[in-house]
Design an enzyme around this catalytic site. Structure first.
Site, short mmCIF file in Angstrom:
data_model
loop_
_atom_site.label_atom_id
_atom_site.label_comp_id
_atom_site.label_asym_id
_atom_site.label_seq_id
_atom_site.Cartn_x
_atom_site.Cartn_y
_atom_site.Cartn_z
CB CYS A 123 8.53 97.29 -96.07
SG CYS A 123 10.08 96.76 -95.39
NE ARG A 139 4.72 101.80 -97.06
CZ ARG A 139 3.93 102.28 -96.09
NH1 ARG A 139 3.27 103.40 -96.28
NH2 ARG A 139 3.82 101.66 -94.95
CD1 TRP A 190 14.31 102.35 -95.05
CD2 TRP A 190 14.03 101.25 -93.14
NE1 TRP A 190 14.99 103.04 -94.07
CE2 TRP A 190 14.83 102.37 -92.88
CE3 TRP A 190 13.74 100.39 -92.07
CZ2 TRP A 190 15.33 102.69 -91.62
CZ3 TRP A 190 14.24 100.70 -90.81
CH2 TRP A 190 15.02 101.85 -90.60
CG ASN A 193 5.19 97.50 -93.85
OD1 ASN A 193 6.27 97.76 -93.36
ND2 ASN A 193 4.16 98.34 -93.83
N GLY A 194 6.70 95.20 -91.64
CA GLY A 194 6.59 95.19 -90.18
C GLY A 194 7.77 94.48 -89.56
CD GLU A 208 10.48 120.57 -90.70
OE1 GLU A 208 10.72 119.82 -89.74
OE2 GLU A 208 10.17 120.15 -91.83
CE LYS A 253 12.27 118.52 -94.21
NZ LYS A 253 11.21 118.28 -93.32
CD GLU A 307 14.14 114.98 -93.64
OE1 GLU A 307 13.30 115.86 -93.55
OE2 GLU A 307 13.89 113.79 -93.39
CG HIS A 318 24.83 130.51 -71.97
ND1 HIS A 318 25.30 131.19 -70.86
CD2 HIS A 318 23.77 131.21 -72.42
CE1 HIS A 318 24.53 132.24 -70.65
NE2 HIS A 318 23.60 132.29 -71.59
CE LYS A 363 6.16 111.50 -96.76
NZ LYS A 363 6.76 112.80 -96.48
O1 M6R Z 1 4.14 110.32 -90.90
P1 M6R Z 1 4.62 111.10 -89.73
O2 M6R Z 1 4.27 112.54 -89.81
O3 M6R Z 1 4.18 110.51 -88.42
O4 M6R Z 1 6.19 110.98 -89.77
C1 M6R Z 1 6.98 111.52 -88.76
C2 M6R Z 1 8.43 111.60 -89.19
O5 M6R Z 1 8.92 110.33 -89.50
C3 M6R Z 1 8.62 112.53 -90.40
O6 M6R Z 1 8.15 113.81 -90.15
C4 M6R Z 1 10.11 112.60 -90.76
O7 M6R Z 1 10.82 113.27 -89.76
C5 M6R Z 1 10.30 113.28 -92.12
N1 M6R Z 1 11.32 112.62 -92.85
C6 M6R Z 1 10.70 114.70 -91.99
O8 M6R Z 1 10.97 115.31 -93.20
#
Ligand code: M6R
Length: 602
Positions: A2, A27, A74, A100-101, A477, A481, A484, A500, A597
């Site tokens: 949010c 957000r 969100w 937000n929260g 990673e 990527k 997502e 295995h 985000k």
């Molecule tokens: O703001 P942060 O680095 O703490 O966020 C952590 C994760 O939410 C963030 O890295 C998330 O996995 C991304 N979408 C990855 O691309």
């Protein structure tokens, strides 16, 4: 999660808020809304969907005013629809709130208010804030807001307006970010800097349970006892270019391309005199017998790479834990433990929770953060900043790369202090680090092949990322990527572990991305590649070594680099691969489904 924004000043609040919401859309993007003081009532517009839907609605209802609040959602409580969108109003429509929260005790508050005959219209936790505030209001908004803050359990950043006090906008926060921006043209609240960057670079980072009262010509801060607080604004160094697409089709591609500069600036900021160097130099690593790296998502995977580098250089055992697990597992932590927390936003709820848990148990905390003034940056014992600038795409790229390079330098400096590497080795490793930006540019100069390969991979149902040692560390990673932004199932697997069990999933046409940047393990990972090819897989081989290409094996050749730092190059190839798969599928790359985000809820 949010985004909220508010404005009070001489100008019409509506276009300022809409523009700000667009910059906060990363957000959350389920629904959006706005409320402004318009004569004797609030002018309100709310719409399910993206900000564009809200804009279309505003074109019909035509509202304007000099004071207003806006929200991009969100969803947590209640499905995304017009009614559940913010702002929420009290029953008599005299109070409007954006939130937000998460309010953990909203059910109890709602039940109590309903028993008093107050009617609710939404399924959200946030509506209780507006209803409660209106219920408490007795001629002084600050009094009502203090009572509300005392009653709420959970996390909140709030923008509040009251029809009876139409010249002010009030804000308060707990455990969620909120900044106050000041300018000659008016004053702002926002969840994050990019929302107000076109208007001002002078901001206050609000502390928990501080109250901000914004008027057109000034801002005052108070504590919960209504005593004034004197604060000085900070000057933001981020630029507008950093928050614009700059001609790229997506923020993600722009941010991938920015990596050489981000690496260069993070390296310079960390090696030369300044806050990062001071933080690193003042920490006595010899005091600790254990290091834990904790974070979420990509930041945690930067930690997985960090573990390999730390253990190799410092000869100290390092554990990596997802923050959401670490905080509730009764972790074995004491005053001899160094806990490194990594976060782009500095506001991820689980990472904050993990850091607080570690501190409670006596650990020393060292934060690697991108957003200056964020909760993690302020609460950690030591903080070093990545120089990624604003990262807008939900999928992290440049912030991840900056985290990696900062972790490398941290490991080198700690190893130097511990005496596990000598001066000559230190100089050699630092020289390697200094060469990374140029090598990253080389990778980015040859994207055609990856682009073509990605175009031919869009129908993959499942992709395996394999590697050994540090190549295995970076495969997490790569896999995240792809998942997502392209919605293709993928898994990261240790090359030697496939046989295995997981090799049972390999069949004709399955794509395996193999990372091979460790010279002494090259033969071993190549055997794993042959094992999957002989079972029908096709392989994208990302390597610093040359190899013969076949119809089943395609090579992405990386520049020569020290194996410990090779993730900084291999990850760029993996980011580009995911980006182009998603682009060829025509997906919403910067705002993938179900994601946001900054994850400020548990
Ligand atoms: O703001 P942060 O680095 O703490 O966020 C952590 C994760 O939410 C963030 O890295 C998330 O996995 C991304 N979408 C990855 O691309």
């Amino acid at each position: 999660m949010c985004g909220i924004i508010g404005y009070t000043g001489k100008r019409d609040a509506v276009p300022i808020i809409i523009e700000g919401l667009k910059r906060l859309e990363y957000r959350g993007y389920d629904s959006a809304g706005i409320a402004v003081y318009a004569d004797e009532a609030f002018g309100v517009a709310k719409r399910k969907g993206r900000i564009a839907e809200l804009e279309a609605e505003l074109a019909k209802v035509n509202i304007s005013g000099n004071v207003g609040i806006g929200h991009t959602r969100w969803a947590t409580h209640g499905e995304p629809n017009d009614v559940n969108s913010h702002p929420h109003l009290g029953e008599k429509s005299r109070i409007a709130v954006v939130h937000n929260g998460i309010i953990e005790n909203y059910k109890q508050i709602k039940d109590t208010l309903e028993q008093k005959g107050i009617k609710f219209v939404s399924q959200t936790d946030s509506e209780v804030i507006a209803q409660l505030c209106e219920h408490y209001y007795d001629g002084d908004l600050m009094d009502a807001v203090i009572k509300v803050a005392n009653a709420l359990e959970g996390s909140y950043a709030l923008g509040i307006m009251c029809l009876d006090e139409p010249d002010i906008l009030m804000a308060i926060k707990k455990d969620n970010p909120l900044i106050v921006g000041i300018s000659d043209d008016g004053n702002f609240i926002a969840s994050d800097v990019p929302a107000i960057l076109p208007h001002t670079k002078q901001v206050h980072y609000m502390n928990d349970k501080e109250i901000a009262i914004l008027r057109a010509d000034g801002v005052d801060f108070f504590n919960m006892q209504k005593e004034p607080i004197v604060r000085k604004p900070e000057t933001i160094t981020w630029t507008m270019e950093g928050a614009e697409k700059g001609g790229y089709p997506h923020f993600m591609l722009k941010e991938i391309m920015e990596q050489p500069r981000v690496l260069k600036e993070t390296i310079a900021n960390t090696l030369m005199d300044g806050a990062n160097k001071t933080a690193i130099d003042s920490l006595d690593i010899s005091h600790f017998n254990k290091v834990i790296i904790t974070a979420c998502g990509s930041a945690c995977y930067a930690g997985v790479v960090g573990k390999y580098v730390f253990e190799r250089l410092c000869r100290i055992s390092v554990e990596v834990e997802f923050a959401s697990e670490f905080r509730y597992k009764d972790p074995i932590v004491d005053d001899k433990t160094l806990v490194i927390v990594v976060s782009q936003s500095g506001e991820t709820a689980d990472t904050i929770g993990a850091m607080r848990e570690a501190k409670k148990r006596g650990a020393t905390t060292f934060a690697i953060v991108n957003v200056i003034g964020s909760a993690i940056a302020r609460e950690a014992d030591y903080t070093a900043y990545t120089a990624a600038g604003p990262e807008i795409a939900v999928a992290s790229t440049k912030a991840f790369s900056a985290q990696l390079v900062l972790l490398y330098i941290l490991a080198i400096r700690f190893a130097q202090k511990l005496g596990t590497i000598d001066d000559a080795k230190t100089a050699e490793l630092i020289a390697e680090i200094n060469n990374l930006p140029e090598k990253a540019t080389e990778v980015l100069d040859h994207t055609d092949y990856i682009q073509k390969y990605a175009a031919g991979s869009i129908n993959s149902k499942s992709v395996f990322f394999i590697g050994r040692n540090i190549d295995y560390a970076i495969s997490f990673e790569g896999s995240l990527k792809l998942k997502e932004i392209s919605y293709i199932h993928s898994e990261a697997y240790a090359g030697g572990e496939l046989k295995h069990g997981t090799i049972a999933l390999i069949e004709e046409g399955v794509l395996v991305v193999a990372i091979a940047c460790c010279p002494n393990l090259y033969g071993k990972i190549f055997s794993n590649v042959e094992q999957v090819i002989s079972r029908g897989a096709r392989v994208l081989f990302v390597s610093t070594e040359d190899t013969k290409q076949t119809d089943k094996l395609s090579l992405v050749k990386l520049p020569q680099v020290h194996e410990l730092f090779s993730p900084s190059l291999s990850v760029i190839a993996l980011q580009l691969f995911s980006y182009y798969v998603a682009a060829n599928k025509g997906l919403d790359i910067d705002k993938p489904r179900n994601l946001a985000k900054s994850v400020t809820v548990e």
